[in-house]
Design a protein around this motif. Structure first.
Motif, PDB file in Angstrom:
ATOM      1  N   THR A  89      -6.546  11.774   2.100  1.00 43.89           N
ATOM      2  CA  THR A  89      -7.335  12.389   1.030  1.00 43.89           C
ATOM      3  C   THR A  89      -7.925  13.732   1.450  1.00 43.89           C
ATOM      4  O   THR A  89      -8.371  14.492   0.602  1.00 43.89           O
ATOM      5  CB  THR A  89      -8.488  11.466   0.586  1.00 43.89           C
ATOM      6  N   ILE A  90      -7.919  14.022   2.760  1.00 44.79           N
ATOM      7  CA  ILE A  90      -8.497  15.274   3.263  1.00 44.79           C
ATOM      8  C   ILE A  90      -7.395  16.071   3.955  1.00 44.79           C
ATOM      9  O   ILE A  90      -6.962  15.727   5.049  1.00 44.79           O
ATOM     10  CB  ILE A  90      -9.661  14.998   4.236  1.00 44.79           C
ATOM     11  N   SER A  92      -7.537  19.759   3.890  1.00 47.81           N
ATOM     12  CA  SER A  92      -7.964  21.126   4.193  1.00 47.81           C
ATOM     13  C   SER A  92      -9.425  21.143   4.632  1.00 47.81           C
ATOM     14  O   SER A  92     -10.145  20.158   4.477  1.00 47.81           O
ATOM     15  CB  SER A  92      -7.789  22.019   2.966  1.00 47.81           C
ATOM     16  N   LYS A  94     -11.832  22.882   3.264  1.00 45.62           N
ATOM     17  CA  LYS A  94     -12.677  22.853   2.075  1.00 45.62           C
ATOM     18  C   LYS A  94     -12.885  21.419   1.594  1.00 45.62           C
ATOM     19  O   LYS A  94     -14.012  21.018   1.270  1.00 45.62           O
ATOM     20  CB  LYS A  94     -12.031  23.693   0.978  1.00 45.62           C
ATOM     21  N   GLN A  95     -11.812  20.624   1.564  1.00 44.46           N
ATOM     22  CA  GLN A  95     -11.934  19.225   1.159  1.00 44.46           C
ATOM     23  C   GLN A  95     -12.805  18.454   2.141  1.00 44.46           C
ATOM     24  O   GLN A  95     -13.603  17.603   1.739  1.00 44.46           O
ATOM     25  CB  GLN A  95     -10.560  18.574   1.063  1.00 44.46           C
ATOM     26  N   ARG A  99     -16.297  16.541   1.107  1.00 45.99           N
ATOM     27  CA  ARG A  99     -16.464  15.095   1.343  1.00 45.99           C
ATOM     28  C   ARG A  99     -17.654  14.813   2.260  1.00 45.99           C
ATOM     29  O   ARG A  99     -18.424  13.889   2.024  1.00 45.99           O
ATOM     30  CB  ARG A  99     -15.193  14.501   1.964  1.00 45.99           C
TER      31      ARG A  99
END
Length: 137
Positions: A89-90, A92, A94-95, A99
């Motif tokens: 789900t991660i 990058s 930025k992500q 989170r």
């Protein structure tokens, strides 16, 4: 162990300022204030990375270049040697920031810290001296 330490230099650098809602963009914040959290610490960010099952290393002796009084940073590894993601789900930086900023306010240490501060009421009694506003000649 030594191979891992030299490898850490290639990991993503994550300063707490990046997700601090009290900082401006010029001071180093990288996400919007609506998504950011208030005064995160390296330990909280590290715990959140552990919760997301990402390898991390906390470097306490390092300082943020724009504000050298802000001590500490976290190194995070997003991808394995073969290029696959540790957490799908991660993908990058930025992500990762979004989170972690989501998880920090729910950190167990943070919720315990804020309870006593909210329950204690400060007395706002103002006392004025009688000599205020008078000038000596």
């Amino acid at each position: 162990m030594e191979g891992e330490i030299s490898n850490i230099k290639q990991w993503i650098v994550f300063y707490p300022v990046y997700i601090n809602s009290k900082k401006t963009l010029a001071e180093g914040r990288r996400i919007s204030t609506s998504n950011a959290c208030e005064n995160p610490t390296c330990q909280e960010i590290g715990d959140c990375c552990g919760h997301l099952k990402l390898p991390f290393a906390i470097e306490v002796d390092k300082a943020y270049p724009r504000d050298f009084m802000q001590r500490g940073r976290v190194r995070v590894l997003l991808k394995k040697e073969d290029g696959t993601l540790y957490n799908p789900t991660i993908s990058s930086r930025k992500q990762l920031m979004l989170r972690v900023a989501e998880l920090v306010p729910r950190h167990p240490g943070r919720t315990k810290k804020q309870e006593p501060a909210a329950s204690s009421t400060s007395t706002t009694g103002t006392s004025k001296s009688g000599k205020a506003g008078k000038k000596k000649r």
